[in-house]
Scaffold this motif. Structure first.
Motif: not given
Length: 357
Positions: A194-199
């Motif tokens: 969830s944190n990696r897929d945050k832009i």
């Protein structure tokens, strides 16, 4: 058809066609090699723009590292030239949300570095003028030339040192805020999906305030803000084919820090989350932005809330103490239209902000 060859006696005899030496295997090998070369060129470009390097990438350097000539790069791989020159967004060359996020973050860091370097240079130029003015007002024409030169040089060195230190601290503070907002990207292997897929897409209101305090031109402020939002809107297309994209709009009221909101926001593991700072206040402006978001994206609006006018005023002084907001911008934020689900939103979240947060 066979070709005919004229012989001396006037008769024509057939000439056998020359077979092509290139086999299907050879053509496939050449195509594969060219594809590999394209990937190498892509990797060189992306590596440069994610390394934090400030120097420009040159065509001749790319060609040399890719093992081809400058002419071959021009002829066979000309589609990469705009990316090498920085005229096209290098994010288009990478696949996957994590890779795109890394490139976006490094581009933001690079832009911040360039912005503060330019600011430092400008401050030093202005400081030179102030030093000259101070020296002219304090050094008497009757003073000995040697004494005047010594004291002026000492004054110059002291002021330059103080100015550099102050600007460097401001720059470090801005970079630390940026690092906080984007730390999830650098620590992706240790964090949840969830944190990696945050832009994160920020609008540099602080820099716009600096320019406004110099010019006092509200039209320039508004135009620059709109230009940054248009740039963000144009990035939606690259995510159009991705499933489960969630656009989180932070309705900036200038009473809380966007960097803190973005870093604290936790998204669903199944989503690709685009967190956007949205300093717009009227229904018309917000609808005009939302209509550019693909219809299949989930859209939520998060609105910070602070009930007391005195608290909002104190909070803005705290956040924008170095370069104040235009008064008209503050009034627009306080009188912003109440958001509605009829605006094309899937979710509206209002949250209370604590003083000093």
């Amino acid at each position: 058809m066979s070709k005919l060859k004229q012989v001396p006696n006037g008769t024509e005899t057939p000439v056998q066609a020359v077979p092509d030496d290139r086999s299907a295997d050879t053509l496939l090998a050449q195509a594969a090699a060219q594809a590999d070369r394209r990937q190498i060129i892509k990797d060189i470009i992306v590596s440069h723009y994610t390394s934090g390097a400030t120097h420009k990438l040159k065509l001749v350097d790319v060609a040399e590292r890719a093992g081809i000539t400058r002419q071959a790069l021009d002829r066979y791989y000309s589609e990469f030239k705009p990316y090498i020159a920085g005229k096209k967004d290098v994010t288009d060359l990478v696949d996957g949300t994590a890779a795109k996020a890394k490139v976006e973050t490094q581009a933001t860091i690079n832009a911040t570095e360039v912005k503060w370097k330019a600011r430092l240079d400008q401050v030093l130029v202005e400081q030179e003028k102030e030093i000259a003015k101070a020296i002219n007002s304090h050094v008497s024409t009757l003073m000995n030339n040697d004494i005047a030169m010594f004291e002026s040089n000492q004054l110059r060195k002291t002021l330059e040192k103080q100015t550099r230190h102050a600007v460097e601290l401001t720059k470090k503070n801005a970079l630390l805020e940026l690092e906080l907002a984007s730390s999830f990207q650098r620590e992706a292997p240790l964090q949840s999906a969830s944190n990696r897929d945050k832009i994160i897409y920020d609008v540099d209101i602080e820099q716009l305030c600096i320019h406004y305090q110099r010019t006092k031109n509200l039209d320039d402020f508004e135009d620059a803000k709109e230009a940054e939002l248009v740039t963000i809107r144009e990035k939606f297309a690259r995510f159009a084919t991705m499933p489960d994209v969630h656009v989180v709009l932070f309705a900036d009221r200038y009473i809380s820090r966007f960097s803190q909101f973005a870093s604290r926001y936790i998204t669903s593991p199944e989503e690709t989350c685009l967190i956007i700072r949205l300093p717009l206040f009227s229904r018309t402006e917000i609808n005009n932005f939302i209509k550019h978001i693909p219809s299949n994206f989930k859209k939520s609006l998060h609105v910070p809330y602070m009930p007391m006018e005195a608290e909002r005023k104190a909070q803005r002084v705290f956040i924008y103490q170095r370069n104040a907001l235009p008064e008209q911008e503050i009034q627009a934020a306080d009188n912003a239209d109440a958001p509605s689900m009829t605006w094309g939103l899937d979710e509206i979240v209002s949250f209370k902000v604590q003083v000093g947060d």
